[in-house]
Design a protein around this motif. Sequence first.
Motif, PDB file in Angstrom:
ATOM      1  N   UNK A 131       0.836  -1.205   0.000  1.00  0.00           N
ATOM      2  CA  UNK A 131       0.000   0.000   0.000  1.00  0.00           C
ATOM      3  C   UNK A 131       0.869   1.253   0.000  1.00  0.00           C
ATOM      4  N   UNK A 132       1.947   1.233   0.767  1.00  0.00           N
ATOM      5  CA  UNK A 132       2.843   2.396   0.798  1.00  0.00           C
ATOM      6  C   UNK A 132       3.451   2.647  -0.579  1.00  0.00           C
ATOM      7  N   UNK A 133       3.777   1.588  -1.311  1.00  0.00           N
ATOM      8  CA  UNK A 133       4.352   1.742  -2.638  1.00  0.00           C
ATOM      9  C   UNK A 133       3.328   2.348  -3.605  1.00  0.00           C
ATOM     10  N   UNK A 134       2.046   2.189  -3.298  1.00  0.00           N
ATOM     11  CA  UNK A 134       1.004   2.755  -4.147  1.00  0.00           C
ATOM     12  C   UNK A 134       0.557   4.151  -3.675  1.00  0.00           C
ATOM     13  N   UNK A 135       1.051   4.559  -2.499  1.00  0.00           N
ATOM     14  CA  UNK A 135       0.691   5.868  -1.986  1.00  0.00           C
ATOM     15  C   UNK A 135      -0.705   5.931  -1.395  1.00  0.00           C
ATOM     16  N   UNK A 136      -1.191   4.803  -0.870  1.00  0.00           N
ATOM     17  CA  UNK A 136      -2.528   4.778  -0.295  1.00  0.00           C
ATOM     18  C   UNK A 136      -2.475   4.284   1.142  1.00  0.00           C
ATOM     19  N   UNK A 137      -3.556   4.529   1.902  1.00  0.00           N
ATOM     20  CA  UNK A 137      -3.632   4.035   3.272  1.00  0.00           C
ATOM     21  C   UNK A 137      -3.919   2.538   3.219  1.00  0.00           C
ATOM     22  N   UNK A 138      -3.178   1.714   3.933  1.00  0.00           N
ATOM     23  CA  UNK A 138      -3.409   0.256   3.922  1.00  0.00           C
ATOM     24  C   UNK A 138      -4.802  -0.082   4.457  1.00  0.00           C
TER      25      UNK A 138
END
Length: 361
Positions: A354-361
């Motif tokens: 999720x961090x690699x996608x820039x979103x909240x997990x």
Amino acid sequence: MSTPPLPPLPPGSYRPATDRWGSFSKLAARLPEGSLAVVDRTVAQLHPGLVPALEARRPRAIVQITGGERAKNFASLEKVLAGGLSLPRSGTLVVVGGGTLGDVATVAAHVLKRGVRLVQVPTTLLAAVDSSLGGKGAVDLVARGRVVKNPVGVFHYAEEAWICPEFFTSLSDAQRREGAIEAWKMVACLDARLFRKYTRQPPTLERLVKDARRLKESVCAQDPYEQSGLRRVLNFGHSFGHVLESLSRFKLSHGDAVGLGMLCALDAGRRLGVTPEPVALQVEQALEQGPGVLGRERIAALAQRASLKDVVTLLAADKKAGKSGELRMVLLTAIGAFDIRDVSEAEWRQLWPAWKKGIRP
């Protein structure tokens, strides 16, 4: 038979913070003659009266170094030590600069003549609210081609801090933001009432500095050398903040890195059931609307350029690791309350996609 008086505290020992506010020229008159001065070269250029005010006190040397993370190394430390070779053990080292220069000078004050008197003069908001208080100094080290933050350090408390608002007038918006992020970090972890007050009406710069220094001093007074564990609260956001800072090759400032690291810590807390969802959301929104923490897309940009092996190496070198290699993190249990949890590699790895996608997990 009367009890003999206790000997004075050795230089660098814990002592309550002594803050003096005013113009630099006025406060510089307090400096003992023959002191060693360490000055950020850029600050000296922006504030032409700085060096003459020091020269009026006839210092042994004025060592000028350009601040920034690249200055936080053994070469800079050696330069400061060389400038202080003739300083007696009763002498004073005054450092005028941001956090990186303050870190180098703190180490120098600790090892020079086995300890000399230290005066901190923070010239950035970040240094004023955080690094100039608490006695910690460190330099970075290169390991396996990566710069590891702060593996070589000391505790050496300043006898005074001079807070000179004139230095803050030359700060950029980015520099003000990163200092404010560190201050909001302490408020979110330690003072729910003040957090609510800040969200209703942002504080003035002077109020922000005074509140942050008061909160940090309250923690350091109870755990001056990080032995009881209480002081770990100051590391909120630092675990992954340091990783992101290293992955950016220090193009990401420390304050901004801590801001992004706090988002990571909120995510870890939610995943582990430690941080309630409403608390995580409220703190993240406050960080966005208050100091203006950078967006999650910056986490993604840095995470995408690194292998998990690089991240594991950086975390393993972190001084906050648990006994079995777990990542020891500060996680919020409520606004103004926290817990220290050991987070396993398997647990934080679940958040990485999720961090690699820039979103909240």
